[in-house]
Design an enzyme around this catalytic site. Structure first.
Site, PDB file in Angstrom:
ATOM      1  N   ARG A 125       0.856  -1.182   0.000  1.00 32.84           N
ATOM      2  CA  ARG A 125       0.000   0.000   0.000  1.00 32.84           C
ATOM      3  C   ARG A 125       0.895   1.236   0.000  1.00 32.84           C
ATOM      4  O   ARG A 125       1.645   1.463   0.946  1.00 32.84           O
ATOM      5  CB  ARG A 125      -0.910  -0.017   1.233  1.00 32.84           C
ATOM      6  CG  ARG A 125      -1.739   1.224   1.348  1.00 32.84           C
ATOM      7  CD  ARG A 125      -2.809   1.160   2.425  1.00 32.84           C
ATOM      8  NE  ARG A 125      -3.429   2.476   2.460  1.00 32.84           N
ATOM      9  CZ  ARG A 125      -3.304   3.328   3.475  1.00 32.84           C
ATOM     10  NH1 ARG A 125      -2.675   3.006   4.575  1.00 32.84           N
ATOM     11  NH2 ARG A 125      -3.854   4.525   3.387  1.00 32.84           N
ATOM     12  N   HIS A 169      -2.712  10.874   0.513  1.00 28.36           N
ATOM     13  CA  HIS A 169      -2.167  10.668   1.858  1.00 28.36           C
ATOM     14  C   HIS A 169      -1.579  12.008   2.327  1.00 28.36           C
ATOM     15  O   HIS A 169      -0.392  12.135   2.577  1.00 28.36           O
ATOM     16  CB  HIS A 169      -1.122   9.553   1.838  1.00 28.36           C
ATOM     17  CG  HIS A 169      -0.835   8.919   3.174  1.00 28.36           C
ATOM     18  ND1 HIS A 169      -0.807   7.558   3.372  1.00 28.36           N
ATOM     19  CD2 HIS A 169      -0.545   9.463   4.382  1.00 28.36           C
ATOM     20  CE1 HIS A 169      -0.500   7.299   4.641  1.00 28.36           C
ATOM     21  NE2 HIS A 169      -0.336   8.438   5.277  1.00 28.36           N
ATOM     22  N   GLU A 214      -6.992   8.274   6.150  1.00 29.97           N
ATOM     23  CA  GLU A 214      -7.375   8.920   7.403  1.00 29.97           C
ATOM     24  C   GLU A 214      -7.883  10.337   7.226  1.00 29.97           C
ATOM     25  O   GLU A 214      -7.253  11.295   7.690  1.00 29.97           O
ATOM     26  CB  GLU A 214      -6.196   8.903   8.392  1.00 29.97           C
ATOM     27  CG  GLU A 214      -5.755   7.501   8.752  1.00 29.97           C
ATOM     28  CD  GLU A 214      -4.799   7.449   9.935  1.00 29.97           C
ATOM     29  OE1 GLU A 214      -4.387   8.522  10.422  1.00 29.97           O
ATOM     30  OE2 GLU A 214      -4.476   6.343  10.381  1.00 29.97           O
ATOM     31  N   ASN A 339      -7.257   1.562   9.605  1.00 29.13           N
ATOM     32  CA  ASN A 339      -5.940   1.800  10.213  1.00 29.13           C
ATOM     33  C   ASN A 339      -6.166   1.766  11.711  1.00 29.13           C
ATOM     34  O   ASN A 339      -6.958   2.555  12.233  1.00 29.13           O
ATOM     35  CB  ASN A 339      -5.406   3.187   9.858  1.00 29.13           C
ATOM     36  CG  ASN A 339      -5.087   3.347   8.383  1.00 29.13           C
ATOM     37  OD1 ASN A 339      -5.262   2.431   7.594  1.00 29.13           O
ATOM     38  ND2 ASN A 339      -4.607   4.526   8.010  1.00 29.13           N
ATOM     39  N   TYR A 341      -4.434   1.468  15.654  1.00 25.83           N
ATOM     40  CA  TYR A 341      -3.265   1.456  16.517  1.00 25.83           C
ATOM     41  C   TYR A 341      -3.633   1.283  17.994  1.00 25.83           C
ATOM     42  O   TYR A 341      -2.955   0.608  18.726  1.00 25.83           O
ATOM     43  CB  TYR A 341      -2.481   2.765  16.354  1.00 25.83           C
ATOM     44  CG  TYR A 341      -1.845   2.901  14.975  1.00 25.83           C
ATOM     45  CD1 TYR A 341      -0.542   2.490  14.751  1.00 25.83           C
ATOM     46  CD2 TYR A 341      -2.564   3.395  13.890  1.00 25.83           C
ATOM     47  CE1 TYR A 341       0.054   2.589  13.494  1.00 25.83           C
ATOM     48  CE2 TYR A 341      -1.991   3.500  12.632  1.00 25.83           C
ATOM     49  CZ  TYR A 341      -0.683   3.091  12.441  1.00 25.83           C
ATOM     50  OH  TYR A 341      -0.105   3.181  11.194  1.00 25.83           O
ATOM     51  N   GLU A 407      -3.460  -0.380   7.879  1.00 24.36           N
ATOM     52  CA  GLU A 407      -2.290   0.008   8.681  1.00 24.36           C
ATOM     53  C   GLU A 407      -2.430  -0.516  10.094  1.00 24.36           C
ATOM     54  O   GLU A 407      -3.508  -0.455  10.676  1.00 24.36           O
ATOM     55  CB  GLU A 407      -2.177   1.546   8.839  1.00 24.36           C
ATOM     56  CG  GLU A 407      -1.598   2.279   7.698  1.00 24.36           C
ATOM     57  CD  GLU A 407      -1.505   3.783   7.960  1.00 24.36           C
ATOM     58  OE1 GLU A 407      -1.354   4.191   9.132  1.00 24.36           O
ATOM     59  OE2 GLU A 407      -1.592   4.539   6.980  1.00 24.36           O
TER      60      GLU A 407
HETATM   61  C1  FCB Z   1      -1.193   6.878  10.687  1.00 24.01           C
HETATM   62  C2  FCB Z   1      -0.848   7.545   9.359  1.00 24.01           C
HETATM   63  C3  FCB Z   1       0.500   7.142   8.824  1.00 24.01           C
HETATM   64  C4  FCB Z   1       1.542   7.061   9.931  1.00 24.01           C
HETATM   65  C5  FCB Z   1       1.041   6.222  11.086  1.00 24.01           C
HETATM   66  C6  FCB Z   1       2.021   6.059  12.214  1.00 24.01           C
HETATM   67  O1  FCB Z   1      -2.150   7.589  11.364  1.00 24.01           O
HETATM   68  O2  FCB Z   1      -1.806   7.204   8.402  1.00 24.01           O
HETATM   69  O3  FCB Z   1       0.871   8.048   7.814  1.00 24.01           O
HETATM   70  O4  FCB Z   1       1.907   8.315  10.336  1.00 24.01           O
HETATM   71  O5  FCB Z   1      -0.129   6.790  11.594  1.00 24.01           O
END
Ligand code: FCB
Length: 502
Positions: A125, A169, A214, A339, A341, A407
């Site tokens: 990607r 992006h 995002e 995405n 985290y 992500e």
């Molecule tokens: C996400 C972004 C990516 C990178 C990661 C750590 O939010 O999409 O570009 O910065 O975080």
């Protein structure tokens, strides 16, 4: 608005007092380099020994973004982007770093592909830099910019790696920012022209696309918090940009499908499950508001033609919503990119806080990061269950859509030892646990087709510059030498075996 990345500790109200209305959306105050809190999570949330298998044909990939890896910021006719301008403005980026050279992937993409081959990956990607294609955001395509991506796509296909192309992006041509940027409705039309150019140029070989990366992040951090390009701090700009981006998403989807009807088009949304801090009804309501603004603010306009109930009321005039607009935002996405985290803990502001902060009328929610899990070097909580919960909620709420994990990853700044090896055991643990959570969600009915580790390489981490390393490959920014970390070698094994290596 978003509990984000850069600032992970406290939320809205603390910051709000000083900064007035716009701070109602500034999500959280406090340092992104918070001292790691002691972990109270000592055992894995999903045991990898009992991890269900991944489906046949699962996509194992990595993700990058153009400004974060390409460098060559002014070569071959590329125009200036808002990130070029922002990073060149003193005081905006940690240590004065810029993406001028970054990982130099504009010249070293063959080395990047060699790394992917070494890891046996079958998906990549990456994003296209709009100002490389249209230097001033309008007009005919810059042939040299198109050639770069064309060569990259050909080489990926030759290596049996699927190109998953992100159209935006975060690097808007600066000329469009000068003309009003995302709050200006005209930018949606410019975006459609750009999408047409790209789909004509690459659509014969690229079948899988994400429209935006995002949108909540670049709309919020860039227009309300001002910590990302273009650095605006305005509630009105935030509201207007929200709507123009949703229009661009719907119109961009249709433009791509008109040129390439068989392409698979999604968008990559930043998501975090939002848990109420307590069982109280007020906190539960706050958690649902947090979910709406964090996870579905750019999804429901596409899937359902409406804004979710994130705010106490929808300021339609301020957002400049016109009759029939919500038909235009509609886009029956072929897949939902997630995405993910970390998770968010949401609570309702107390009565005193409500009285002392007038802005609470529009978005009465406090958002914090979880504090029970271990923290990455960025201060983000490691909480694998967040991935399971989020994927299952999207699966339930939207009738089992196709999902791609576009992500997930962690910043740990481990460097080479005396032999040059990079022992990043914590990154292996992170991906092992998040992947285990993902496998359980698939076993429980989620239709997930792929996982993209953020990131292939250590790279330019926006306002944090080069201070946060997320790569499966280490980059020595002085020599540009790339070296697979232990995590990269481990990921290679997982991809090859299509299951979690114990
Ligand atoms: C996400 C972004 C990516 C990178 C990661 C750590 O939010 O999409 O570009 O910065 O975080």
């Amino acid at each position: 608005m978003r509990l984000t990345r850069r600032k992970f500790v406290r939320s809205i109200l603390g910051a709000g007092a000083a900064a007035g209305l716009s701070a109602a959306f500034s999500s959280c105050s406090g340092s992104s380099r918070a001292t790691p809190a002691a972990s109270s999570r000592t055992t894995p949330q999903f045991a990898s020994s009992s991890t269900p298998p991944f489906p046949k044909g699962f996509f194992w990939g990595t993700a990058t973004g153009a400004y974060q890896v390409e460098g060559a910021w002014n070569e071959d006719g590329k125009g200036e982007s808002i990130w070029d301008r922002f990073a060149h403005t003193p005081g905006k980026i940690r240590n004065g770093d810029t993406g001028d050279v970054s990982c130099d992937s504009y010249h070293r993409w063959r080395e990047d592909i060699a790394l992917m081959r070494a890891m046996n990956l079958n998906s990549y990607r990456f994003s296209i830099s709009w100002p490389r294609i249209q230097p001033s955001g309008a007009g005919v395509a810059n042939a040299k910019g198109v050639d770069y991506y064309s060569r990259l796509v050909d080489a990926l296909l030759e290596a049996h790696i699927r190109p998953l192309v992100t159209l935006y992006h975060w690097d808007l041509p600066q000329a469009l920012e000068d003309a009003g940027g995302w709050p200006n409705r005209d930018t949606a039309g410019r975006f459609v022209d750009y999408v047409q150019l790209v789909s004509h140029a690459l659509g014969d070989r690229v079948s899988d696309w994400t429209i935006f990366n995002e949108p909540d992040a670049f709309v919020d951090l860039g227009h309300l918090e001002g910590t990302h390009a273009p650095g605006r701090k305005s509630l009105l700009d935030f509201l207007r940009a929200t709507h123009v981006v949703n229009l661009a998403q719907g119109e961009g989807f249709r433009a791509l499908k008109a040129v390439r009807p068989k392409s698979r088009v999604g968008t990559a949304l930043s998501m975090s499950p939002c848990e109420p801090a307590t069982d109280s009804d007020d906190d539960k309501l706050a958690a649902e508001r947090a979910h709406a603004i964090t996870n579905t603010w750019f999804l429901e306009p596409a899937l359902l033609g409406r804004y979710p109930q994130a705010l106490t009321f929808l300021p339609e005039t301020a957002m400049r919503i016109q009759p029939d607009d919500m038909e235009k935002t509609r886009a029956p996405l072929d897949f939902i990119g997630i995405n993910l985290y970390y998770r968010i803990i949401a609570s309702a502001p107390g009565t005193m806080e409500r009285f002392s902060h007038a802005q609470e009328w529009l978005f009465p929610v406090k958002m914090d990061g979880g504090q029970q899990g271990p923290k990455t070097d960025f201060g983000w909580e490691v909480w694998p269950k967040a991935l399971y919960d989020m994927v299952m909620r999207i699966t339930r709420d939207y009738n089992q859509p196709v999902i791609e994990l576009t992500e997930s990853g962690c910043s740990y700044n481990d460097g080479p030892d005396t032999t040059g090896a990079i022992h990043d055991a914590r990154r292996i643990e992170y991906h092992r646990e998040y992947l285990s959570a993902l496998a359980h969600s698939i076993a429980d009915g989620a239709d997930v087709r792929g996982y993209h580790a953020w990131s292939l390489l250590d790279n330019f981490e926006w306002a944090e510059g080069y201070s946060q390393r997320f790569g499966l490959a280490y980059v020595d920014f002085k020599t540009q030498q790339r070296t697979l970390k232990d995590s990269g070698k481990w990921y290679a094994k997982v991809a090859t075996e299509n299951r979690l290596a114990v």
